[in-house]
Design a protein around this motif. Structure first.
Motif, mmCIF file in Angstrom:
data_model
loop_
_atom_site.group_PDB
_atom_site.id
_atom_site.type_symbol
_atom_site.label_atom_id
_atom_site.label_comp_id
_atom_site.label_asym_id
_atom_site.label_seq_id
_atom_site.Cartn_x
_atom_site.Cartn_y
_atom_site.Cartn_z
ATOM 1 N N SER A 30 0.817 -1.211 0.000
ATOM 2 C CA SER A 30 0.000 0.000 0.000
ATOM 3 C C SER A 30 0.851 1.261 0.000
ATOM 4 O O SER A 30 0.322 2.360 -0.036
ATOM 5 C CB SER A 30 -0.991 0.003 1.165
ATOM 6 N N ALA A 110 -9.236 -6.306 -8.466
ATOM 7 C CA ALA A 110 -9.590 -4.968 -7.972
ATOM 8 C C ALA A 110 -11.054 -4.612 -8.192
ATOM 9 O O ALA A 110 -11.678 -3.963 -7.362
ATOM 10 C CB ALA A 110 -8.710 -3.917 -8.642
ATOM 11 N N ALA A 116 -16.221 -0.289 -7.058
ATOM 12 C CA ALA A 116 -14.879 -0.371 -7.635
ATOM 13 C C ALA A 116 -14.925 -0.094 -9.140
ATOM 14 O O ALA A 116 -14.075 0.613 -9.686
ATOM 15 C CB ALA A 116 -14.267 -1.739 -7.350
ATOM 16 N N LEU A 119 -15.349 3.639 -9.649
ATOM 17 C CA LEU A 119 -14.069 4.334 -9.418
ATOM 18 C C LEU A 119 -13.126 4.166 -10.605
ATOM 19 O O LEU A 119 -12.532 5.122 -11.104
ATOM 20 C CB LEU A 119 -13.393 3.754 -8.180
ATOM 21 N N GLY A 141 -8.353 8.324 -5.721
ATOM 22 C CA GLY A 141 -8.767 6.948 -5.450
ATOM 23 C C GLY A 141 -8.505 6.557 -4.010
ATOM 24 O O GLY A 141 -9.317 5.893 -3.363
ATOM 25 N N LEU A 142 -7.348 7.009 -3.495
ATOM 26 C CA LEU A 142 -6.977 6.714 -2.115
ATOM 27 C C LEU A 142 -8.011 7.306 -1.149
ATOM 28 O O LEU A 142 -8.509 6.622 -0.242
ATOM 29 C CB LEU A 142 -5.597 7.314 -1.869
ATOM 30 N N GLY A 145 -11.335 5.577 -1.470
ATOM 31 C CA GLY A 145 -11.287 4.286 -0.791
ATOM 32 C C GLY A 145 -11.514 4.433 0.700
ATOM 33 O O GLY A 145 -12.271 3.679 1.311
ATOM 34 N N LEU A 146 -10.860 5.431 1.296
ATOM 35 C CA LEU A 146 -11.011 5.656 2.740
ATOM 36 C C LEU A 146 -12.466 5.926 3.099
ATOM 37 O O LEU A 146 -12.967 5.481 4.124
ATOM 38 C CB LEU A 146 -10.142 6.843 3.177
ATOM 39 N N PHE A 149 -14.885 2.497 1.262
ATOM 40 C CA PHE A 149 -14.665 1.124 1.712
ATOM 41 C C PHE A 149 -14.378 1.028 3.209
ATOM 42 O O PHE A 149 -14.024 -0.009 3.707
ATOM 43 C CB PHE A 149 -13.513 0.486 0.928
ATOM 44 N N ARG A 150 -14.491 2.157 3.911
ATOM 45 C CA ARG A 150 -14.147 2.197 5.326
ATOM 46 C C ARG A 150 -14.897 1.125 6.116
ATOM 47 O O ARG A 150 -14.335 0.424 6.932
ATOM 48 C CB ARG A 150 -14.488 3.589 5.888
ATOM 49 N N ASP A 152 -16.548 -1.738 5.100
ATOM 50 C CA ASP A 152 -16.349 -3.184 4.889
ATOM 51 C C ASP A 152 -14.962 -3.645 5.329
ATOM 52 O O ASP A 152 -14.763 -4.822 5.579
ATOM 53 C CB ASP A 152 -16.639 -3.711 3.472
ATOM 54 N N ALA A 153 -13.998 -2.727 5.444
ATOM 55 C CA ALA A 153 -12.672 -3.168 5.873
ATOM 56 C C ALA A 153 -12.637 -3.396 7.387
ATOM 57 O O ALA A 153 -11.886 -4.220 7.868
ATOM 58 C CB ALA A 153 -11.628 -2.129 5.476
ATOM 59 N N ALA A 154 -13.476 -2.659 8.104
ATOM 60 C CA ALA A 154 -13.412 -2.718 9.580
ATOM 61 C C ALA A 154 -13.942 -4.051 10.121
ATOM 62 O O ALA A 154 -14.626 -4.780 9.427
ATOM 63 C CB ALA A 154 -14.218 -1.571 10.180
#
Lengths: 154, 171
Positions: A30, A110, A116, A119, A141-142, A145-146, A149-150, A152-154
């Motif tokens: 990353s 991806a 996605a 994006l 994109g970064l 993403g934050l 997708f915040r 689903d990543a947690a």
């Protein structure tokens, strides 16, 4: 290069536990820049601080740098040799095939859902049609993403 | 020249997410389009050389283009410039993760980055395809290489050497 680093660092020298190596890889991937060098920098830092970081970076880059330099000097000397000319004439289109496959492979990993795809499509159009600088689109994109997708990543 | 090389390669190093071929769009933008230091054709040659030499594509491309533009010192400067900013980011992230101990926000950012990297690679593929001279033979090589690597999982270096041998015999 990454499996080789893993073998050396996790299995042979036991500097990192396997799960720490996965974290190291996530950080290396990353961060911008070459993944193998990033990985070396991270592991060097973890194992031996700032000095270890510098040593690992040098170790990861220097040997291949010297080989590459030797090859490019040779290639330039024989640039107009008929064999070299014919070699490159066929390899140039081959590179396009390689890039297409790399794009396809990354796309499958991806473009996991509609967000996605949205994006990716937006980025494609911004750069191709409107001439945006790739760096700007990557930063976008970064951030996207934050935000997107915040959860689903947690 | 060396100062300009360092600036351009540091920029690529700082923005080049995705590793490997993910750097190609940025290199193309900086070296071919923006500064016009090399042509599309020379850029593809640099990619070939960086692929068949050991080490990451980005550092090898630094060594190659740096050497072309400013000799051995240029090679050294460009390689260092593409590596160091990224190393600084890794160091920063390593400290952040050591302190907060979780990677979930990083994974979220990465999920947003990946589709953009794909898009940039697609743009680079389109622009490289548009810059090449195409005939039946080169289209055949491109398709055969794509099939060999994409479907039959032939190693890229092997595919390049095979394509080159085909070239020596038939081109």
């Amino acid at each position: 290069m990454i499996p080789l680093i893993r073998q050396e660092v996790v299995e042979r020298r036991r500097w990192l536990a396997p799960e720490d190596f996965l974290d190291a890889l996530a950080i290396a991937q990353s961060s911008p820049g070459p993944v193998a060098v990033n990985l070396a920098v991270f592991i060097g830092y973890r194992v031996a601080g700032a000095g270890g970081m510098a040593a690992a970076a040098l170790g990861a880059v220097l040997p291949s740098f010297l080989v590459t330099l030797a090859v490019v000097i040779l290639a330039q000397r024989f640039e107009y040799h008929p064999l070299v000319v014919r070699f490159f004439a066929a390899v140039r289109p081959a590179v396009l095939g390689l890039i297409a496959v790399a794009t396809w492979d990354l796309a499958r990993a991806a473009l996991v859902d509609k967000r996605a795809w949205a994006l990716g499509t937006t980025a494609f159009l911004l750069v191709l049609a409107l001439g945006f600088h790739p760096g700007v689109v990557l930063a976008g994109g970064l951030l996207a993403g934050l935000v997107v997708f915040r959860r689903d990543a947690a | 020249m060396i100062a300009r090389l360092v600036l351009a390669f540091a920029k690529v190093g700082l923005f080049a997410f995705g590793g490997g071929y993910g750097m190609i769009p940025l290199f193309e933008r900086e070296l071919v389009v923006r500064h016009a230091w090399i042509s599309h054709r020379q850029f593809v040659d640099a990619v070939v050389l960086s692929q068949v030499t050991p080490g990451p594509i980005a550092t090898s491309t630094g060594a190659i283009v740096g050497y072309w533009k400013a000799g051995v010192w240029g090679a050294l400067a460009a390689t260092a410039a593409v590596t160091l900013p990224a190393a600084a980011v890794v160091w920063l992230l390593a400290r952040l993760v050591a302190r907060h101990g979780q990677l979930s926000w990083l994974k979220a950012a990465l999920k947003g980055l990946r589709p953009v990297v794909v898009a940039l690679m697609a743009v680079a593929a389109v622009s490289l395809a548009a810059s090449g001279v195409w005939d039946w033979k080169s289209a055949g090589v491109a398709l055969a290489t794509g099939a060999a690597v994409g479907v039959f999982r032939v190693h890229p270096i092997l595919a390049i050497l095979a394509a080159g041998s085909v070239g020596i015999i038939f081109f």
